[in-house]
Enzyme design. Structure first.
Site, PDB file in Angstrom:
ATOM      1  N   GLU A 210      68.673  42.441  28.921  1.00 52.34           N
ATOM      2  CA  GLU A 210      68.129  43.752  29.490  1.00 52.34           C
ATOM      3  C   GLU A 210      67.322  44.496  28.389  1.00 52.34           C
ATOM      4  O   GLU A 210      67.326  44.157  27.197  1.00 52.34           O
ATOM      5  CB  GLU A 210      69.118  44.559  30.131  1.00 52.34           C
ATOM      6  CG  GLU A 210      70.201  44.979  28.858  1.00 52.34           C
ATOM      7  CD  GLU A 210      71.489  45.764  29.514  1.00 52.34           C
ATOM      8  OE1 GLU A 210      71.450  45.625  30.707  1.00 52.34           O
ATOM      9  OE2 GLU A 210      72.447  46.278  28.962  1.00 52.34           O
ATOM     10  N   HIS A 248      73.622  50.097  30.752  1.00 50.81           N
ATOM     11  CA  HIS A 248      74.498  50.222  29.666  1.00 50.81           C
ATOM     12  C   HIS A 248      74.263  51.030  28.451  1.00 50.81           C
ATOM     13  O   HIS A 248      73.114  51.547  28.224  1.00 50.81           O
ATOM     14  CB  HIS A 248      74.594  48.784  29.133  1.00 50.81           C
ATOM     15  CG  HIS A 248      75.160  47.908  29.871  1.00 50.81           C
ATOM     16  ND1 HIS A 248      74.660  46.567  30.194  1.00 50.81           N
ATOM     17  CD2 HIS A 248      76.454  47.818  30.682  1.00 50.81           C
ATOM     18  CE1 HIS A 248      75.227  45.940  31.388  1.00 50.81           C
ATOM     19  NE2 HIS A 248      76.397  46.629  31.368  1.00 50.81           N
TER      20      HIS A 248
END
Length: 289
Positions: A210, A248
């Site tokens: 990511e 996150h």
């Protein structure tokens, strides 16, 4: 085969009597995971589901049952202490599901683990599953099938989507590992890719990254230099605006190196087949195997 954990891994659950710990302990038991002990301070002497003994400390649990690994479901404020306790008891593997652990706590945890040779997976992760062998954490067992594809991911729910794609098209998994998306984690992409490369039961790897940081670029360099097995990769957050947290704590673009474009370019330079969307994993694997 599998990496990090298998049917012979004797598991204890820290926080087994709490809401999350009890729910997922039941799921793991139903899957066939050999849970030999639970740990909740002050509740020693009880039995969970009339079958798993509960102890006041990890040391007591290890001495009584021979546990070799722990999975942690405790609040963030005490999670670092739980990791310290597990490592101090001599466990080889600790998987921490807890999210929201302060980064400062993790800066103290990591050297402690290194001194004792304990592997940490997480924190803020879904754990791992070696299909038909063991499930440690929260990855749904019903979407996984035993096979020869290794999966490593920073994302939890995206892992489930890609694993589902693999399973429904005949690509079973050797082990699926969710490493977590926090800024400081115990096990990296490279650790998992090296394990898959060394595992005779793994034919190819799927890496799910990511935006934010440079872990994916470092992993790409490792793949190019050290892996003979094919790797397929995906980067989540391809439309994320710079400076915006996306999921996150580590998924924040801070400069060109953290963008999806740079990470995907690094994958391509390293010979990693790049998915544009999760459904691409199947045709890309078919082309490489």
């Amino acid at each position: 085969m599998s990496v990090f954990a298998d049917a012979g891994t004797k598991l204890l659950v820290q926080g087994i009597t709490g809401r999350d710990g009890s729910f997922h302990a039941r799921q793991m038991l139903a899957y066939g995971t050999p849970i030999v002990a639970g740990v909740t301070p002050g509740k020693g002497g009880q039995r969970f589901e009339d079958r798993v003994p509960v102890f006041d400390s990890v040391r007591e649990a290890v001495d009584a049952t021979g546990a070799t690994a722990s999975v942690i479901y405790v609040p963030a404020a005490v999670a670092a202490s739980a990791i310290f306790e597990a490592a101090d008891a001599g466990l080889d593997l600790v998987i921490c599901i807890t999210e929201g652990i302060p980064v400062l706590d993790m800066t103290r945890v990591m050297p402690f683990l290194a001194e004792r040779g304990t592997r940490l997976i997480g924190p803020n992760c879904p754990g791992l599953i070696s299909p038909a062998q063991t499930k440690i954490g929260i990855i749904p067992g019903n979407i996984c099938k035993p096979g020869r594809i290794g999966v490593v991911s920073r994302s939890g729910t995206l892992t489930y989507e890609i694993v589902h794609q693999l399973s429904t098209h005949g690509f079973g998994q050797s082990t699926c590992v969710g490493i977590g998306g926090d800024p400081i984690i115990g096990t990296s992409f490279i650790d998992c890719l090296a394990a898959f490369e060394a595992d005779a039961g793994t034919d190819a790897a799927v890496m799910i990254g990511e935006i934010g940081g440079t872990d994916e670029q470092q992993a790409a360099e490792f793949v190019q230099a050290s892996m003979s097995k094919p790797v397929v990769g995906f980067i989540a957050g391809q439309t994320a605006p710079p400076g915006r947290r996306m999921g996150h704590a580590g998924a924040i673009i801070s400069g060109a190196s953290g963008t999806a474009e740079e990470k995907m370019a690094a994958f391509e330079r390293a010979g990693i087949s790049v998915m544009k969307r999760p459904a691409d994993v199947v045709p890309l694997l078919q082309a490489r195997l």
